[in-house]
Design a protein around this motif. Structure first.
Motif, PDB file in Angstrom:
ATOM      1  N   TYR A   1       0.833  -1.193   0.000  1.00  0.00           N
ATOM      2  CA  TYR A   1       0.000   0.000   0.000  1.00  0.00           C
ATOM      3  C   TYR A   1       0.871   1.247   0.000  1.00  0.00           C
ATOM      4  N   ASP A   2       0.386   2.289  -0.686  1.00  0.00           N
ATOM      5  CA  ASP A   2       1.142   3.534  -0.745  1.00  0.00           C
ATOM      6  C   ASP A   2       0.755   4.442   0.416  1.00  0.00           C
ATOM      7  N   GLY A   3       1.304   5.663   0.411  1.00  0.00           N
ATOM      8  CA  GLY A   3       1.098   6.577   1.524  1.00  0.00           C
ATOM      9  C   GLY A   3      -0.343   7.006   1.710  1.00  0.00           C
ATOM     10  N   SER A   4      -1.172   6.898   0.660  1.00  0.00           N
ATOM     11  CA  SER A   4      -2.584   7.268   0.778  1.00  0.00           C
ATOM     12  C   SER A   4      -3.437   6.125   1.293  1.00  0.00           C
ATOM     13  N   GLY A   5      -2.810   4.948   1.495  1.00  0.00           N
ATOM     14  CA  GLY A   5      -3.553   3.787   1.951  1.00  0.00           C
ATOM     15  C   GLY A   5      -4.148   2.969   0.829  1.00  0.00           C
ATOM     16  N   SER A   6      -3.786   3.288  -0.426  1.00  0.00           N
ATOM     17  CA  SER A   6      -4.332   2.573  -1.582  1.00  0.00           C
ATOM     18  C   SER A   6      -3.479   1.349  -1.901  1.00  0.00           C
ATOM     19  N   LEU A   7      -4.136   0.308  -2.375  1.00  0.00           N
ATOM     20  CA  LEU A   7      -3.451  -0.891  -2.828  1.00  0.00           C
ATOM     21  C   LEU A   7      -2.617  -0.557  -4.057  1.00  0.00           C
ATOM     22  N   LEU A   8      -1.331  -0.886  -4.006  1.00  0.00           N
ATOM     23  CA  LEU A   8      -0.408  -0.563  -5.092  1.00  0.00           C
ATOM     24  C   LEU A   8      -0.261  -1.784  -5.992  1.00  0.00           C
ATOM     25  N   LEU A   9      -0.509  -1.624  -7.286  1.00  0.00           N
ATOM     26  CA  LEU A   9      -0.505  -2.724  -8.240  1.00  0.00           C
ATOM     27  C   LEU A   9       0.707  -2.646  -9.152  1.00  0.00           C
ATOM     28  N   THR A  10       1.187  -3.797  -9.590  1.00  0.00           N
ATOM     29  CA  THR A  10       2.361  -3.835 -10.464  1.00  0.00           C
ATOM     30  C   THR A  10       2.074  -3.221 -11.826  1.00  0.00           C
ATOM     31  N   GLY A  11       0.801  -3.139 -12.216  1.00  0.00           N
ATOM     32  CA  GLY A  11       0.469  -2.477 -13.466  1.00  0.00           C
ATOM     33  C   GLY A  11       0.737  -0.991 -13.435  1.00  0.00           C
ATOM     34  N   ASP A  12       0.869  -0.442 -12.214  1.00  0.00           N
ATOM     35  CA  ASP A  12       1.126   0.994 -12.066  1.00  0.00           C
ATOM     36  C   ASP A  12       2.512   1.303 -11.530  1.00  0.00           C
ATOM     37  N   SER A  13       3.140   0.338 -10.846  1.00  0.00           N
ATOM     38  CA  SER A  13       4.412   0.612 -10.183  1.00  0.00           C
ATOM     39  C   SER A  13       5.200  -0.669  -9.996  1.00  0.00           C
ATOM     40  N   ALA A  14       6.514  -0.548 -10.139  1.00  0.00           N
ATOM     41  CA  ALA A  14       7.387  -1.696  -9.882  1.00  0.00           C
ATOM     42  C   ALA A  14       7.379  -2.086  -8.414  1.00  0.00           C
ATOM     43  N   GLY A  15       6.850  -1.222  -7.572  1.00  0.00           N
ATOM     44  CA  GLY A  15       6.773  -1.526  -6.144  1.00  0.00           C
ATOM     45  C   GLY A  15       5.442  -2.109  -5.730  1.00  0.00           C
ATOM     46  N   GLY A  16       4.629  -2.530  -6.708  1.00  0.00           N
ATOM     47  CA  GLY A  16       3.303  -3.030  -6.411  1.00  0.00           C
ATOM     48  C   GLY A  16       3.288  -4.399  -5.739  1.00  0.00           C
ATOM     49  N   SER A  17       2.083  -4.839  -5.399  1.00  0.00           N
ATOM     50  CA  SER A  17       1.882  -6.110  -4.717  1.00  0.00           C
ATOM     51  C   SER A  17       2.218  -7.271  -5.646  1.00  0.00           C
ATOM     52  N   THR A  18       2.971  -8.235  -5.148  1.00  0.00           N
ATOM     53  CA  THR A  18       3.332  -9.386  -5.962  1.00  0.00           C
ATOM     54  C   THR A  18       3.037 -10.681  -5.209  1.00  0.00           C
TER      55      THR A  18
ATOM     56  N   LEU B   1      16.249  -6.036 -10.605  1.00  0.00           N
ATOM     57  CA  LEU B   1      17.315  -5.275  -9.952  1.00  0.00           C
ATOM     58  C   LEU B   1      18.602  -5.246 -10.766  1.00  0.00           C
ATOM     59  N   TRP B   2      18.871  -6.310 -11.497  1.00  0.00           N
ATOM     60  CA  TRP B   2      20.136  -6.382 -12.237  1.00  0.00           C
ATOM     61  C   TRP B   2      19.961  -6.181 -13.742  1.00  0.00           C
ATOM     62  N   SER B   3      18.731  -6.197 -14.239  1.00  0.00           N
ATOM     63  CA  SER B   3      18.483  -5.957 -15.665  1.00  0.00           C
ATOM     64  C   SER B   3      17.164  -5.197 -15.797  1.00  0.00           C
ATOM     65  N   ASP B   4      16.790  -4.889 -17.024  1.00  0.00           N
ATOM     66  CA  ASP B   4      15.557  -4.135 -17.272  1.00  0.00           C
ATOM     67  C   ASP B   4      14.425  -5.061 -17.694  1.00  0.00           C
ATOM     68  N   GLY B   5      14.309  -6.201 -17.037  1.00  0.00           N
ATOM     69  CA  GLY B   5      13.307  -7.186 -17.429  1.00  0.00           C
ATOM     70  C   GLY B   5      12.140  -7.297 -16.489  1.00  0.00           C
ATOM     71  N   CYS B   6      11.806  -6.207 -15.790  1.00  0.00           N
ATOM     72  CA  CYS B   6      10.712  -6.278 -14.819  1.00  0.00           C
ATOM     73  C   CYS B   6       9.394  -6.686 -15.470  1.00  0.00           C
ATOM     74  N   HIS B   7       9.194  -6.297 -16.735  1.00  0.00           N
ATOM     75  CA  HIS B   7       7.955  -6.666 -17.417  1.00  0.00           C
ATOM     76  C   HIS B   7       7.823  -8.183 -17.523  1.00  0.00           C
TER      77      HIS B   7
END
Length: 813
Positions: free
Chosen positions: A359-376, A412-418
């Motif tokens: 969850y982000d600072g607003s209390g919203s569920l953070l999704l990987t579709g919006d951020s690399a730090g989302g829920s996995t 973390l070591w390459s650009d393959g997060c997708h």
């Protein structure tokens, strides 16, 4: 019973360890003459050799990696004799006797957590003395007992940025009583073993690889220059171990200290140091290909709570993630942009997978579709899952191999997060259903799961909740007045519970403090706050707070406040239609309709109804380990019909307590505060009840259902503004330069869980101009829709034949 105890007492005086009944091989049982159960100590009914046959160990816990000395208490053996330790009835190791210090076993390497039974023998044949110790997840082991990796991020990313120089470890040198030590590297992997034509399922393996230092001074500090080791480069996960120098290299199950598990970037082959991104990308693609061969595990996971408030309130199913949380201020390294994460307590039943929600600072569920730090979600639950031992259920290590090492490779070591997020997408919260909460508190009030509140101040033992194989029982006692005499009201004194074949757990008030029992034996919390038990988990974050979490998702929170217990029960939705007991009563089912608090006749009716929920002696889950408990609860009926509470508390004019009560008991819940202040003559107890009630109201508000419409992606060649997807939220779209927007520019999450408007697309301007300039308007509209479909199919890599079909439709138009 008392006669038996008296006869036993006469026998005990004249008995010796070699004469009369023995507890050897009988721990946990009750014999005809005496007892081998832990509760016998306070009842003074133990067989003479109980403590020597059913021993305790100190310390009582060890990391599942092993290597900790467990001193066996009260085991009086010949100093020159032998000692054999057998764990789980199958793992036999040599123990040792250390003069006056006593007998010791070394905890072994185990790929599981929980209470581990073990037996000891002096001849290696007759293992008739038994005890147990707690095996804990490596991440929950005491850091003071571990090898510390100085600057751990540098250890796990060594060589990625081309940095060089030594790495350092530190440890408490007093924990290894030698002048010299060995520093070893151990690697972990999961491999399939082949015997003839048969290939086994994956097996967990923690193996000694090589030594970083031999016979080095035990100074508590060691540094070394990492060197590429191509021959060990396939081992990407492991630990540092430090042992006494007289131990053989790689010797198993000897006294030693372990570091946390970590990615072994610092010893990978030279090719990794030459091109970390390229090396990692190759590993990421290998992982991608392997993942495609594995079964999907996402469907068996429950959805995340929609809000941070829900996630923190649903303590029966979700627990704080130690790597990212507001409580400890951890850095959220793997989830940038998040402030708090929780993990689903229950693992996927078929595969042992795990849910993680951030969850982000607003209390919203953070999704990987919006951020690399989302829920996995995780293919392997970080905490492991019963029956443990085998992949992917090994606590910690399976998760690191399946979910963390691949995150290093791809993100973390390459650009393959997708690539990573393609296999670990956030599940969202559309299917999440919050639990309902019930409360028992004060003297003695109940708020049921549907919000019905009433007072039942009976004395005895009652069914708090029963649903299928779940049973929660409440024990009540008379409250005390400030002068020590008994009040005309009762309070909660213990809660006992079990689900299916789980351990029986009891949380009770003992000596003014909370005490937790597992199968009638007191659980210590001095070394560990979290315990994995059979069918349940227990968390004791503070002396006045205990949480119990069952495998079904039912949660029980017990608080000690104002000298009395308050218990909150969190009940998942699937239990709501088949639950009964004092917390499952409904206002519509009661004869006099909605309650009017303080009305004597109504409270008398509820007293009769409540008394009917007394438990039978055969179904009792409680422990009776004192004369007072035997006399007050075991021998008498479960409901004390001789005690009648004050249904309408007296309020005397001129009573100085009343003025203070009026000033303190205000606002919502004031009636509970006033009632308890008057019946106990204690403003402290009244305030405690007011606090419990208001805390419950806050909890229920946090657990209110919310509507989620689900994730909306940004259009290809466009952007979106907004990452909240709950009822009333709005998401806006725009297109990049050179593209025109078709569909809805703005979409709103509706009350029914659907999005308003139409799907948004961005189409190249020249394509639109060409079509509108050369084809009639009706055909242009049809063609535009086909063009959008064609673009969508092309982007999703559909077969070429499908695209050619749409081209044919354009030509026909």
């Amino acid at each position: 019973m008392r006669a038996l105890l008296f006869v036993w007492g006469l026998w005990f005086i004249s008995s010796t360890e070699t004469a009369g009944p023995t507890c050897r091989g009988r721990c946990g049982t009750v014999l005809q003459e005496c007892s081998c159960r832990a509760s016998c100590v306070s009842l003074e009914s133990c067989c003479a050799d109980f403590q020597r046959s059913c021993f305790q160990v100190s310390p009582y816990s060890s990391s599942m990696l092993g290597g900790r000395l467990l001193r066996i208490q009260d085991l009086d053996l010949n100093p020159g004799g032998n000692l054999f330790c057998r764990f789980k009835g199958e793992m036999q190791r040599r123990g040792f006797l250390e003069g006056k210090l006593g007998a010791f076993c070394v905890s072994p390497l185990l790929f599981e957590t929980g209470w581990i039974p073990f037996d000891v023998s002096t001849d290696g044949v007759d293992f008739n003395r038994s005890g147990e110790f707690l095996s804990v997840h490596p991440s929950r082991a005491d850091p003071a007992l571990q090898v510390t990796l100085v600057d751990p991020e540098r250890w796990q990313n060594y060589g990625v940025t081309g940095e060089a120089g030594p790495l350092r470890t530190t440890w408490n040198r007093s924990l290894i009583q030698t002048e010299k030590v060995n520093v070893e590297l151990w690697g972990y992997r999961e491999v399939n073993r082949t015997s003839g034509a048969v290939t086994s399922s994956p097996q967990a393996e923690l193996r000694y690889l090589y030594s970083l230092g031999r016979n080095v001074p035990n100074s508590g500090d060691f540094g070394f220059d990492p060197q590429p080791r191509a021959e060990f480069s396939s081992w990407e996960l492991g630990n540092i171990r430090i042992t006494a120098s007289f131990q053989s290299e790689g010797e198993r199950d000897v006294e030693g200290l372990w570091s946390p598990g970590h990615v072994l970037a610092w010893h990978l082959e030279q090719a990794f140091r030459d091109d970390p991104a390229g090396w990692a990308w190759d590993r990421c693609l290998r992982w991608d290909r392997h993942e495609k061969t594995l079964p999907d595990v996402l469907d068996e996971l429950e959805d995340c709570p929609c809000t941070l408030a829900q996630a923190r309130a649903d303590t029966g199913r979700f627990h704080t993630d130690y790597s990212c949380n507001l409580d400890s201020g951890s850095a959220c390294t793997y989830h940038p942009g998040s402030v708090h994460c929780v993990r689903g307590i229950r693992a996927g039943p078929a595969s042992g997978s795990g849910q993680q929600c951030c969850y982000d600072g607003s209390g919203s569920l953070l999704l990987t579709g919006d951020s690399a730090g989302g829920s996995t979600p995780d293919r392997a639950h970080d905490w492991g899952s019963p029956p443990y031992q085998k992949p992917p259920r090994v606590p910690g290590y399976s998760h690191w191999l399946y979910d963390v090492v691949s995150f290093y490779h791809c993100c973390l070591w390459s650009d393959g997060c997708h690539v990573y997020f393609n296999h670990r997408p956030s599940s969202g919260c559309s299917r999440y259903q919050p639990p309902t909460a019930g409360l028992v508190f004060g003297n003695l009030h109940f708020i049921t799961f549907d919000g019905f509140s009433y007072t039942f101040s009976g004395k005895g033992e009652y069914q708090l909740l029963s649903s299928g194989e779940l049973s929660l029982q409440a024990r009540t006692e008379r409250a005390k007045l400030p002068n020590g005499s008994l009040a005309d009201a009762t309070q909660l004194s213990a809660v006992a519970m079990r689900e299916n074949s789980s351990d029986v757990l009891e949380v009770r008030l003992a000596g003014g403090r909370l005490q937790v029992l597992r199968n009638q034996k007191v659980l210590p919390f001095s070394e560990n706050k979290w315990m994995d038990l059979r069918g349940a988990f227990v968390f004791g974050p503070a002396p006045n707070h205990v949480s119990v979490m069952f495998s079904s998702g039912v949660g029980v929170e017990v608080h000690l406040n104002g000298g009395a217990l308050a218990a909150t029960v969190l009940l998942p939705a699937e239990f709501s239609n088949h639950s009964q007991g004092l917390l499952a009563l409904k206002a519509a089912d009661q004869s006099r309709g909605p309650p009017q608090f303080g009305r004597g006749a109504y409270m008398e009716d509820m007293f009769v109804i409540g008394a009917s929920w007394n438990i039978s002696k055969t179904s009792s889950l409680f422990t009776y380990d004192s004369d007072d408990l035997l006399d007050s609860y075991y021998f008498p009926p479960s409901h004390d019909s001789t005690f009648v509470p004050a249904f309408t508390p007296p309020e005397t004019p001129g009573d100085p307590l009343v003025a203070d009560m009026r000033a303190a008991c205000v606002g919502e819940g004031a009636e509970f505060c006033e009632h308890d202040t008057l019946v106990t003559r204690s403003l402290e107890k009244g305030n405690a009840s007011l606090g419990a009630y208001r805390g419950h109201r806050t909890l229920r508000r946090a657990l209110e259902p919310v509507v989620s419409c689900g994730f909306l992606p940004a259009p290809t060649n466009g952007k979106k503004n907004g990452t909240r997807y709950l009822q009333g939220d709005t998401v806006r779209f725009s297109c990049d330069d050179g593209f025109l927007l078709f569909g809805s520019e703005e979409r709103r999450c509706l009350d029914d869980g659907s999005w308003s408007g139409e799907r948004t697309h961005c189409v190249r301007e020249e394509n639109v101009s060409f079509i509108l300039g050369t084809i009639g308007s009706i055909c242009a509209v049809v063609t535009m829709a086909i063009m959008i479909r064609l673009q969508t199919r092309k982007q999703s890599r559909k077969k070429k034949s499908g695209a050619m079909e749409m081209v044919t439709q354009v030509q026909t138009c």
